[in-house]
Design a protein around this motif. Structure first.
Motif, PDB file in Angstrom:
ATOM      1  N   ALA A  44      55.227  42.010  29.051  1.00 58.53           N
ATOM      2  CA  ALA A  44      54.447  41.130  29.837  1.00 58.53           C
ATOM      3  C   ALA A  44      53.399  42.147  30.618  1.00 58.53           C
ATOM      4  CB  ALA A  44      55.121  40.477  30.851  1.00 58.53           C
ATOM      5  N   ARG A  45      54.046  43.459  30.922  1.00 57.91           N
ATOM      6  CA  ARG A  45      53.072  44.234  31.693  1.00 57.91           C
ATOM      7  C   ARG A  45      52.059  44.856  30.450  1.00 57.91           C
ATOM      8  NH1 ARG A  45      58.029  44.877  34.249  1.00 57.91           N
ATOM      9  NH2 ARG A  45      58.811  46.750  33.035  1.00 57.91           N
ATOM     10  N   LEU A  46      52.561  45.279  29.560  1.00 56.44           N
ATOM     11  CA  LEU A  46      51.765  45.739  28.580  1.00 56.44           C
ATOM     12  C   LEU A  46      50.566  44.776  27.796  1.00 56.44           C
ATOM     13  CD1 LEU A  46      51.303  48.165  26.308  1.00 56.44           C
ATOM     14  CD2 LEU A  46      52.803  47.011  24.698  1.00 56.44           C
ATOM     15  N   ASN A  47      51.019  43.545  27.804  1.00 49.90           N
ATOM     16  CA  ASN A  47      50.074  42.408  27.414  1.00 49.90           C
ATOM     17  C   ASN A  47      49.107  42.446  28.494  1.00 49.90           C
ATOM     18  OD1 ASN A  47      50.431  41.125  24.839  1.00 49.90           O
ATOM     19  ND2 ASN A  47      52.479  40.715  25.471  1.00 49.90           N
ATOM     20  N   MET A  48      49.465  42.432  29.840  1.00 48.68           N
ATOM     21  CA  MET A  48      48.460  42.464  30.869  1.00 48.68           C
ATOM     22  C   MET A  48      47.444  43.556  30.816  1.00 48.68           C
ATOM     23  SD  MET A  48      48.899  42.299  34.960  1.00 48.68           S
ATOM     24  CE  MET A  48      49.602  44.037  34.992  1.00 48.68           C
ATOM     25  N   LEU A  49      48.016  44.537  30.435  1.00 47.66           N
ATOM     26  CA  LEU A  49      47.120  45.923  30.255  1.00 47.66           C
ATOM     27  C   LEU A  49      45.961  45.667  29.043  1.00 47.66           C
ATOM     28  CD1 LEU A  49      46.009  48.473  31.114  1.00 47.66           C
ATOM     29  CD2 LEU A  49      47.801  49.777  29.792  1.00 47.66           C
ATOM     30  N   TRP A  50      46.451  45.196  27.952  1.00 44.47           N
ATOM     31  CA  TRP A  50      45.564  44.786  26.752  1.00 44.47           C
ATOM     32  C   TRP A  50      44.662  43.755  27.282  1.00 44.47           C
ATOM     33  CZ3 TRP A  50      44.974  47.076  22.412  1.00 44.47           C
ATOM     34  CH2 TRP A  50      45.789  47.992  21.917  1.00 44.47           C
ATOM     35  N   ASP A  51      45.211  42.780  28.035  1.00 42.47           N
ATOM     36  CA  ASP A  51      44.133  41.723  28.660  1.00 42.47           C
ATOM     37  C   ASP A  51      42.985  42.377  29.543  1.00 42.47           C
ATOM     38  OD1 ASP A  51      45.615  39.769  27.584  1.00 42.47           O
ATOM     39  OD2 ASP A  51      46.834  39.102  29.359  1.00 42.47           O
ATOM     40  N   LEU A  52      43.477  43.341  30.355  1.00 38.36           N
ATOM     41  CA  LEU A  52      42.500  44.004  31.310  1.00 38.36           C
ATOM     42  C   LEU A  52      41.487  44.704  30.575  1.00 38.36           C
ATOM     43  CD1 LEU A  52      44.961  45.099  33.928  1.00 38.36           C
ATOM     44  CD2 LEU A  52      43.224  43.306  34.495  1.00 38.36           C
ATOM     45  N   SER A  53      41.930  45.379  29.272  1.00 40.35           N
ATOM     46  CA  SER A  53      41.149  46.170  28.583  1.00 40.35           C
ATOM     47  C   SER A  53      39.921  45.528  27.924  1.00 40.35           C
ATOM     48  CB  SER A  53      41.990  47.144  27.660  1.00 40.35           C
ATOM     49  OG  SER A  53      42.361  46.147  26.551  1.00 40.35           O
ATOM     50  N   ALA A  58      43.628  37.171  22.888  1.00 38.44           N
ATOM     51  CA  ALA A  58      44.855  36.893  23.534  1.00 38.44           C
ATOM     52  C   ALA A  58      45.994  36.854  22.700  1.00 38.44           C
ATOM     53  CB  ALA A  58      44.506  35.347  24.078  1.00 38.44           C
ATOM     54  N   GLN A  59      47.004  36.542  23.011  1.00 37.09           N
ATOM     55  CA  GLN A  59      48.484  36.644  22.511  1.00 37.09           C
ATOM     56  C   GLN A  59      48.365  35.799  21.334  1.00 37.09           C
ATOM     57  OE1 GLN A  59      52.047  37.540  24.857  1.00 37.09           O
ATOM     58  NE2 GLN A  59      50.801  37.472  26.389  1.00 37.09           N
ATOM     59  N   GLN A 136      39.857  39.075  38.558  1.00 37.54           N
ATOM     60  CA  GLN A 136      38.746  39.038  37.408  1.00 37.54           C
ATOM     61  C   GLN A 136      39.306  39.014  35.919  1.00 37.54           C
ATOM     62  OE1 GLN A 136      36.317  42.775  37.716  1.00 37.54           O
ATOM     63  NE2 GLN A 136      35.839  42.186  39.881  1.00 37.54           N
ATOM     64  N   ASP A 137      40.555  38.893  35.879  1.00 38.72           N
ATOM     65  CA  ASP A 137      41.108  38.699  34.570  1.00 38.72           C
ATOM     66  C   ASP A 137      41.363  37.515  34.264  1.00 38.72           C
ATOM     67  OD1 ASP A 137      42.716  39.772  31.935  1.00 38.72           O
ATOM     68  OD2 ASP A 137      44.484  39.284  33.082  1.00 38.72           O
ATOM     69  N   GLN A 138      40.908  37.152  32.860  1.00 37.02           N
ATOM     70  CA  GLN A 138      40.746  35.754  32.588  1.00 37.02           C
ATOM     71  C   GLN A 138      42.243  35.344  32.263  1.00 37.02           C
ATOM     72  OE1 GLN A 138      38.200  33.729  32.633  1.00 37.02           O
ATOM     73  NE2 GLN A 138      39.334  32.063  31.839  1.00 37.02           N
TER      74      GLN A 138
END
Length: 202
Positions: A44-53, A58-59, A136-138
């Motif tokens: 979950a945390r790793l996916n959030m970092l990919w989201d923020l980048s 999306a997944q 700001q993260d969608q």
């Protein structure tokens, strides 16, 4: 005959164990693990970092294949474990991945802190995601919308009873404080505090 001086441990230093090497070796063998346990919440945390980048979809929209396109040395089965099964990548892969993702952000970030946060999560390591990044993260905003809808349905809150924008921002604020990165992180026990914070009785 010269006097032999005896060394004493410094104040506060732990006393040296009186157990034999065999006893210590036996204890080490008993405590040793054959493999590292899953790092709960890592995916979950790793996916959030990919989201923020913002560099991959999306997944649910082909993230795994997009990640494979960034580094052809990674295997699909490995990437799926990293993104879905809380399995840690090898240390060098994790370092290179985090460095790449943080390079996509506007603000300078601490790679080591992000690595530690991804592995151990909060509260062991405080979240490096500030409130502004979170808002700001969608992906996080979409989760906030679903939580918003769930609360108004669960408690029968009419649209006329609240300021929608203010309640939505309060939802994002509390999500950030509760370290909610995916919808599954929102538990039944969160309903009451979220309702009280988002829709206070005035």
């Amino acid at each position: 005959m010269p006097h032999e001086s005896k060394t004493h441990p410094a104040p506060g230093a732990p006393a040296r164990s009186q157990r034999s090497p065999e006893e210590l070796a036996s204890q080490f063998e008993q405590l040793a693990q054959e493999a590292l346990p899953a790092s709960l919440g890592f995916s979950a945390r790793l996916n959030m970092l990919w989201d923020l980048s913002g560099v991959v979809p999306a997944q649910a929209e082909g993230r795994v294949l997009a990640v494979l396109g960034i580094n052809s040395c990674w295997r699909e089965t490995e990437v799926r474990k990293w993104l879905q099964k809380d399995i840690l990548p090898p240390p060098l892969d994790l370092r290179n991945m985090v460095s790449f993702l943080l390079a996509q952000m506007d603000e300078a970030q601490d790679v080591s802190r992000w690595e530690a946060f991804l592995i151990y999560g909060s509260p062991v390591v405080s979240s490096p995601v500030n409130a502004s990044m979170y808002r700001q993260d969608q992906a996080r905003r979409e989760i906030a919308s679903l939580i918003f809808a769930q609360l108004t349905d669960e408690y029968g809150i009419a649209p006329s009873a609240y300021d929608a924008d203010k309640a939505f921002q309060r939802c994002l604020t509390l999500m950030h404080k509760f370290n909610i990165y995916e919808l599954q992180d929102f538990q039944p026990g969160h309903l009451e505090p979220f309702r009280n914070y988002m829709f206070p009785v005035e």
